[in-house]
Design a protein around this motif. Structure first.
Motif, PDB file in Angstrom:
ATOM      1  N   GLU A 104       0.820  -1.221   0.000  1.00  0.00           N
ATOM      2  CA  GLU A 104       0.000   0.000   0.000  1.00  0.00           C
ATOM      3  C   GLU A 104       0.856   1.275   0.000  1.00  0.00           C
ATOM      4  N   GLU A 105       2.176   1.113   0.217  1.00  0.00           N
ATOM      5  CA  GLU A 105       3.060   2.292   0.241  1.00  0.00           C
ATOM      6  C   GLU A 105       3.774   2.536  -1.092  1.00  0.00           C
ATOM      7  N   ILE A 106       3.556   1.621  -2.039  1.00  0.00           N
ATOM      8  CA  ILE A 106       4.311   1.697  -3.296  1.00  0.00           C
ATOM      9  C   ILE A 106       4.161   3.067  -3.968  1.00  0.00           C
ATOM     10  N   LEU A 107       2.957   3.583  -4.008  1.00  0.00           N
ATOM     11  CA  LEU A 107       2.740   4.862  -4.680  1.00  0.00           C
ATOM     12  C   LEU A 107       3.207   6.052  -3.847  1.00  0.00           C
ATOM     13  N   GLU A 108       3.480   5.825  -2.571  1.00  0.00           N
ATOM     14  CA  GLU A 108       3.963   6.919  -1.727  1.00  0.00           C
ATOM     15  C   GLU A 108       5.468   7.101  -1.884  1.00  0.00           C
TER      16      GLU A 108
END
Ligand code: SF4
Ligand code: SF4
Length: 175
Positions: A104-108
């Motif tokens: 869920e942090e990939i795009l952050e």
């Protein structure tokens, strides 16, 4: 059997060989290639890093009045090619060992920087700014003529030099 007992005793004598990470700090080995760091104050937007990046982790979008620098950490393989080829030292490899990313942090983990252009002193057309660090490097050779042209676009610079040359030739001819 004796050999095994000997090996066990020798290992016990040496003590623990591993680090109890993450409960103990860990020092990365020399030249460890961690997360890539980008310093926008040194970037001239040349695009070399984007060209050499095999993982397509770097993207530079150019617009009329600015360029966008995008570095997608999750797509980076830590190969170090961008750091090797960046002409200004705007990219460095950190010693950051924490490379795992939660889904869920990939795009952050995307570094984005909007770098505005400056206007040409003569025609007011937008031009890419020259970072101070690069400018100081060029001035090391005391090339003060360059300072006058810092905010002049290539077209106006060519015209200006042609005019100066023409004036010089005229003065020589009319002596
Ligand atoms: S190679 Fe360096 S100076 Fe050129 S665009 Fe990439 S970071 Fe900027
Ligand atoms: S280290 Fe390699 S994969 Fe990562 S951004 Fe630089 S060139 Fe691309």
């Amino acid at each position: 059997m004796l050999k095994t007992i000997g090996a066990v005793l020798s290992a016990l004598k040496k003590g623990r060989a591993t680090v109890n990470y993450p409960y103990e700090p860990i020092t990365p080995p020399q030249n460890y290639r961690g997360k890539v760091q980008y310093d926008s104050t040194k970037c001239i937007g040349c695009g070399t890093c984007q060209y050499v990046c095999g993982g397509k982790a770097i993207k530079i979008d150019t617009y009329n009045d600015h360029f966008d620098y995008i570095l997608w950490d999750a797509a980076c393989t830590r190969c170090g090619m961008c750091v090797e080829f960046c002409p200004t030292g705007a990219l460095t490899m950190s010693e950051n060992l924490h490379n795992a990313i939660l889904g869920e942090e990939i795009l952050e983990r995307i570094h984005y920087k909007n770098i505005p252009y400056v206007r040409c002193d003569i025609c007011k057309k937008y031009i890419k700014p020259l970072p101070d660090v690069v400018y100081q490097e060029i001035l090391k050779g005391n090339n003060y003529a360059f300072k006058e042209n810092e905010h002049i676009c290539p077209d106006c610079r060519r015209k200006l030099h042609a005019e100066k040359l023409f004036k010089g030739i005229n003065t020589l001819v009319n002596r």
